[in-house]
Design a protein around this motif. Structure first.
Motif, short mmCIF file in Angstrom:
data_model
loop_
_atom_site.label_atom_id
_atom_site.label_comp_id
_atom_site.label_asym_id
_atom_site.label_seq_id
_atom_site.Cartn_x
_atom_site.Cartn_y
_atom_site.Cartn_z
N PRO A 145 8.75 -10.78 25.16
CA PRO A 145 7.85 -9.66 24.83
C PRO A 145 6.84 -9.99 23.74
N THR A 146 7.12 -10.99 22.89
CA THR A 146 6.19 -11.31 21.80
C THR A 146 4.86 -11.83 22.33
N ARG A 147 4.83 -12.28 23.58
CA ARG A 147 3.56 -12.73 24.17
C ARG A 147 2.61 -11.55 24.33
N PHE A 148 3.14 -10.35 24.41
CA PHE A 148 2.32 -9.16 24.62
C PHE A 148 2.13 -8.34 23.35
N ASP A 149 3.16 -8.29 22.49
CA ASP A 149 3.08 -7.43 21.31
C ASP A 149 4.06 -7.94 20.26
N SER A 150 3.72 -9.04 19.61
CA SER A 150 4.64 -9.66 18.66
C SER A 150 4.89 -8.76 17.46
N ALA A 151 3.91 -7.96 17.08
CA ALA A 151 4.08 -7.11 15.90
C ALA A 151 5.19 -6.10 16.08
N ALA A 152 5.47 -5.70 17.32
CA ALA A 152 6.42 -4.62 17.58
C ALA A 152 7.82 -5.10 17.90
N ILE A 153 8.05 -6.41 17.99
CA ILE A 153 9.35 -6.90 18.45
C ILE A 153 10.48 -6.37 17.56
N ALA A 154 11.48 -5.78 18.21
CA ALA A 154 12.69 -5.24 17.56
C ALA A 154 12.42 -4.02 16.69
N GLN A 155 11.23 -3.43 16.79
CA GLN A 155 10.95 -2.24 15.99
C GLN A 155 11.60 -1.02 16.63
N GLN A 156 12.28 -0.24 15.82
CA GLN A 156 13.07 0.88 16.31
C GLN A 156 12.25 2.17 16.38
N SER A 157 12.45 2.92 17.45
CA SER A 157 11.92 4.27 17.60
C SER A 157 13.09 5.17 18.01
N ILE A 158 13.07 6.42 17.55
CA ILE A 158 14.17 7.34 17.80
C ILE A 158 13.62 8.63 18.37
N CYS A 159 14.21 9.10 19.46
CA CYS A 159 13.82 10.38 20.04
C CYS A 159 15.03 11.01 20.72
N TYR A 160 14.84 12.23 21.27
CA TYR A 160 15.96 13.00 21.80
C TYR A 160 15.59 13.62 23.15
N VAL A 161 16.61 13.85 23.94
CA VAL A 161 16.44 14.48 25.24
C VAL A 161 17.10 15.85 25.20
N GLU A 162 16.28 16.88 25.08
CA GLU A 162 16.75 18.27 25.14
C GLU A 162 17.91 18.56 24.20
N GLY A 163 17.92 17.85 23.07
CA GLY A 163 18.95 18.10 22.08
C GLY A 163 20.35 17.67 22.49
N LYS A 164 20.47 16.91 23.58
CA LYS A 164 21.81 16.52 24.03
C LYS A 164 22.05 15.02 24.01
N TRP A 165 20.98 14.22 24.05
CA TRP A 165 21.12 12.77 23.98
C TRP A 165 20.24 12.24 22.86
#
Length: 498
Positions: free
Chosen positions: A335-355
């Motif tokens: 993936p670093t060939r496409f977006d090296s700056a973002a490798i292993a960067q965490q994002s957090i979100c939720y699905v309808e408050g259940k997941w």
């Protein structure tokens, strides 16, 4: 003049913003006349300086005592490269410590990140090795000079530490790069891998004309206690600005002679830095990885900073299961060939408050039943063990969390599978699949993550961006058994909400 008020100024050279006087406190009586006169004199200088700095007084009115004193006031940025040309790979020289006995195995790691026609440096070996047909893909090899005249007395260490710590000096003395515009020397081991573009991003934050010693510490609290929290651990790699390297080369051999009792090369380097008065500038993207077991927890909750390096690849499990360590590293680098700056960067979100959904871009996606707060999710889950087997989770040099609080909250993990770039939407599309033989939430078999490449994630030109975790949004699914997630910069007012 009283003894405690005497000030000696050699050649009338003062290069500071203020004069600070130190005196020994003695209970003896002193005449107040010299003290009063001296204070009036300082008051006069202060008033004169204010008027003169505002161009109220002409230069010709400068008293004799000031006209013969040169005052220099300089201001510069400590954390920003202000030169006209940004630092690039061509400005960096690598010194890579290796051993002939491990070369055939370790060189596979080097091939995963070395760019033969873009990068400069040497591999420093203790003995000659047979060259292979693919060695043109690797840095040139040099043999370290004899260090038998240097004393070494640590009872459990290896005197190869002296050879390795002198790589900085030997690289400069080779004069192979003296005609090039070198700004940084980067040291590492042969079982270390770099994300080169992220290394450049980090070094661009600093003025290479100043003295900088940049790296990070161990993941083990005890390691840092035994050695130092102020030392850059050599396996994770560290960077030295070129002027500092030149100064170090002049005194390093003499410095090394003083410390025969130290264990490794990096604490000898730290000892010399202490003699030069240069502190460690910490960058948490350099990873010593003093751990055993599965590194998943560390990579899935990487700090909000560019991933620069990984070390000890032979000692912990491969970053992707059912693969060799070298193959797993190659997979991580896709993936670093496409977006090296973002490798292993965490994002957090939720699905309808259940997941709870946690995306470590280019590495793995976790889906967890229930709501786990971002404050918990950004802590590494303890999938790994301490460097010292007798130490529990309190032996790490950072906060961690239990893998799951209840059996039902065991995460469903989808490892990175493929990546492609959609030119129409200008987004990368990464695929994460789960091979667990168990039912996943709502029978999800794969996760597709969409993200626009953002090479300026950490800095834009000369402006250093304040770090912030990317936001993610779970999208309406278009295919049965597939979860679709969008990852990108947070918009104004956006925050993580279950």
């Amino acid at each position: 003049m009283a003894r405690d008020h005497q000030v000696k100024v050699q050649d009338h050279q003062v290069t500071a913003d203020s004069l600070i006087f130190y005196q020994q406190q003695c209970p003896t009586k002193r005449s107040r006349t010299p003290r009063t006169a001296f204070l009036f004199f300082l008051l006069f200088l202060s008033i004169f300086y204010i008027f003169h700095s505002q161009n109220i007084l002409p230069t010709s009115s400068l008293p004799h005592i000031l006209s013969s004193t040169h005052i220099t006031i300089t201001t510069s940025s400590n954390t920003l490269n202000t030169t006209s040309q940004p630092t690039d790979l061509q400005h960096i020289v690598f010194g890579i410590a290796a051993a002939a006995g491990l070369w055939d195995k370790r060189k596979a790691y080097l091939k995963s990140w070395w760019r033969p026609h873009e990068m400069l440096g040497f591999v420093w070996l203790d003995d000659p090795v047979d060259t292979a047909t693919d060695d043109h893909l690797l840095p040139p090899i040099r043999i370290s000079s004899d260090t038998s005249n240097f004393p070494y007395s640590h009872p459990t260490g290896d005197r190869s530490a002296i050879r390795i710590t002198r790589i900085v000096s030997e690289t400069l003395r080779s004069k192979a790069f003296e005609d090039l515009n070198i700004r940084w020397l980067v040291m590492c081991d042969d079982d270390t891998v770099f994300v080169p573009d992220n290394l450049v991003r980090v070094l661009n934050k600093y003025d290479h004309r100043q003295f900088y010693y940049i790296g990070s510490v161990s993941e083990s609290h005890l390691q840092n206690i035994y050695f130092s929290y102020n030392m850059a651990y050599g396996g994770g790699g560290f960077a030295i600005s070129y002027p500092l390297a030149v100064t170090l080369e002049r005194m390093q051999d003499q410095c090394v002679m003083k410390y025969p009792n130290l264990y490794g090369s990096d604490d000898r380097m730290h000892a010399c830095m202490a003699e030069l008065g240069v502190p460690l500038t910490r960058e948490p993207g350099f990873h010593q990885f003093d751990i055993y077991g599965d590194p998943f927890g560390l990579l899935a909750a990487h700090p909000v900073t560019p991933l620069v390096s990984l070390h000890h690849l032979d000692l912990f499990e491969p970053v992707f299961p059912n693969m060799t360590s070298a193959d797993a590293v190659n997979r991580l680098f896709e993936p670093t060939r496409f977006d090296s700056a973002a490798i292993a960067q965490q994002s957090i979100c939720y699905v309808e408050g259940k997941w709870t959904v946690s995306v470590s871009w280019g590495f793995a996606v976790q889906v967890i039943r229930g709501v786990v707060t971002p404050r918990e999710m950004e802590l590494p889950a303890r999938t790994f063990q301490n460097w010292y087997p007798s130490a529990d989770y309190k032996g790490f040099s950072f906060n961690t969390r239990a893998l799951f609080r209840q059996p039902c909250q065991k995460p469903f993990v989808y490892y990175f599978s493929t990546v492609q770039y959609d030119r129409d939407s200008e987004r990368t599309v990464t695929d994460y699949q789960c091979k667990w033989k168990m039912e996943s939430p709502e029978y999800i078999e794969r996760v597709v993550v969409y993200k626009k490449p953002d090479p300026s994630l950490w800095n834009k030109g000369y402006l250093i961006k304040a770090p912030r975790r990317n936001c993610c949004r779970v999208l309406p699914s278009t295919e049965k058994g597939t979860m679709e997630v969008d990852v990108g910069l947070c918009v104004n007012g956006e925050f993580v909400e279950a």
